[in-house]
Design a protein around this motif. Structure first.
Motif, PDB file in Angstrom:
ATOM      1  N   LEU A  13      -6.932 -40.422  46.446  1.00 31.98           N
ATOM      2  CA  LEU A  13      -7.102 -39.274  47.333  1.00 31.98           C
ATOM      3  C   LEU A  13      -6.988 -37.959  46.564  1.00 31.98           C
ATOM      4  N   LYS A  14      -6.028 -37.906  45.647  1.00 36.44           N
ATOM      5  CA  LYS A  14      -5.836 -36.693  44.852  1.00 36.44           C
ATOM      6  C   LYS A  14      -7.066 -36.406  43.990  1.00 36.44           C
ATOM      7  N   ALA A  15      -7.608 -37.435  43.350  1.00 41.97           N
ATOM      8  CA  ALA A  15      -8.800 -37.261  42.519  1.00 41.97           C
ATOM      9  C   ALA A  15      -9.995 -36.800  43.349  1.00 41.97           C
ATOM     10  N   ALA A  16     -10.149 -37.347  44.545  1.00 44.15           N
ATOM     11  CA  ALA A  16     -11.270 -36.958  45.411  1.00 44.15           C
ATOM     12  C   ALA A  16     -11.147 -35.494  45.824  1.00 44.15           C
ATOM     13  N   ILE A  17      -9.936 -35.076  46.186  1.00 39.80           N
ATOM     14  CA  ILE A  17      -9.731 -33.680  46.589  1.00 39.80           C
ATOM     15  C   ILE A  17      -9.974 -32.746  45.406  1.00 39.80           C
ATOM     16  N   GLU A  18      -9.440 -33.106  44.240  1.00 36.74           N
ATOM     17  CA  GLU A  18      -9.640 -32.269  43.051  1.00 36.74           C
ATOM     18  C   GLU A  18     -11.112 -32.184  42.665  1.00 36.74           C
ATOM     19  N   GLN A  19     -11.845 -33.278  42.854  1.00 36.53           N
ATOM     20  CA  GLN A  19     -13.281 -33.261  42.580  1.00 36.53           C
ATOM     21  C   GLN A  19     -14.004 -32.312  43.540  1.00 36.53           C
ATOM     22  N   ASP A  74      -8.998 -24.471  51.924  1.00 39.58           N
ATOM     23  CA  ASP A  74      -8.738 -25.627  52.794  1.00 39.58           C
ATOM     24  C   ASP A  74      -8.448 -26.879  51.961  1.00 39.58           C
ATOM     25  N   GLU A  75      -9.230 -27.091  50.921  1.00 34.83           N
ATOM     26  CA  GLU A  75      -9.023 -28.251  50.051  1.00 34.83           C
ATOM     27  C   GLU A  75      -7.686 -28.149  49.314  1.00 34.83           C
ATOM     28  N   LEU A  82      -1.067 -33.582  50.800  1.00 37.67           N
ATOM     29  CA  LEU A  82      -1.054 -34.919  50.206  1.00 37.67           C
ATOM     30  C   LEU A  82       0.155 -35.063  49.271  1.00 37.67           C
ATOM     31  N   GLU A  83       0.395 -34.053  48.450  1.00 40.90           N
ATOM     32  CA  GLU A  83       1.531 -34.104  47.527  1.00 40.90           C
ATOM     33  C   GLU A  83       2.852 -34.139  48.296  1.00 40.90           C
ATOM     34  N   SER A  84       2.935 -33.418  49.391  1.00 42.21           N
ATOM     35  CA  SER A  84       4.135 -33.439  50.219  1.00 42.21           C
ATOM     36  C   SER A  84       4.344 -34.830  50.825  1.00 42.21           C
ATOM     37  N   ARG A  85       3.261 -35.427  51.305  1.00 42.79           N
ATOM     38  CA  ARG A  85       3.357 -36.787  51.845  1.00 42.79           C
ATOM     39  C   ARG A  85       3.837 -37.765  50.779  1.00 42.79           C
ATOM     40  N   TRP A  86       3.326 -37.594  49.560  1.00 38.64           N
ATOM     41  CA  TRP A  86       3.714 -38.486  48.469  1.00 38.64           C
ATOM     42  C   TRP A  86       5.184 -38.288  48.108  1.00 38.64           C
ATOM     43  N   ASN A  87       5.613 -37.044  48.025  1.00 40.09           N
ATOM     44  CA  ASN A  87       6.989 -36.747  47.624  1.00 40.09           C
ATOM     45  C   ASN A  87       8.015 -37.168  48.668  1.00 40.09           C
TER      46      ASN A  87
END
Length: 107
Positions: A13-19, A74-75, A82-87
């Motif tokens: 998910l992180k890679a997709a958002i960064e892309q 927005d992205e 996403l990072e908050s959910r992961w942490n």
């Protein structure tokens, strides 16, 4: 409470958002370069009807660039979420209650 996220899912998910952020930034930068070149190409004084068309075109191009800025923001917000959910993936109800108490006492 949401299901735990795996490391593989998080990384994907992180890679997709960064892309998507990278693509939007490239598109925005291209639009800005095109806009500046278009704006610099106007060298002669414009007639009244040309001025109205110029302003309309200028506003339209500016709005397109602003929409790209908004999409990037927005992205970036989605990435922070996403990072908050992961942490916080291993937090228990007690952790969330402690967090709420600390947050409520911040002046």
């Amino acid at each position: 409470m949401a299901a735990k996220m795996s490391k593989r899912e998080y990384n994907g998910l992180k890679a997709a958002i960064e892309q998507r952020i990278g693509q939007l930034e490239a598109e925005r930068n291209g639009a800005i370069i095109t806009f500046e070149a278009w704006e610099a190409s106007i060298v002669k004084p414009l007639e009244e009807d040309e001025q109205l068309a110029y302003v309309a075109e200028w506003l339209e191009r500016g709005d397109a660039i602003n929409k790209l800025h908004d999409a990037i923001a927005d992205e970036e917000r989605e990435l922070k979420h996403l990072e908050s959910r992961w942490n916080t993936r291993n937090w228990t109800g007690s952790d969330w209650n402690s967090y709420a108490l600390v947050a409520a006492n911040i002046d």
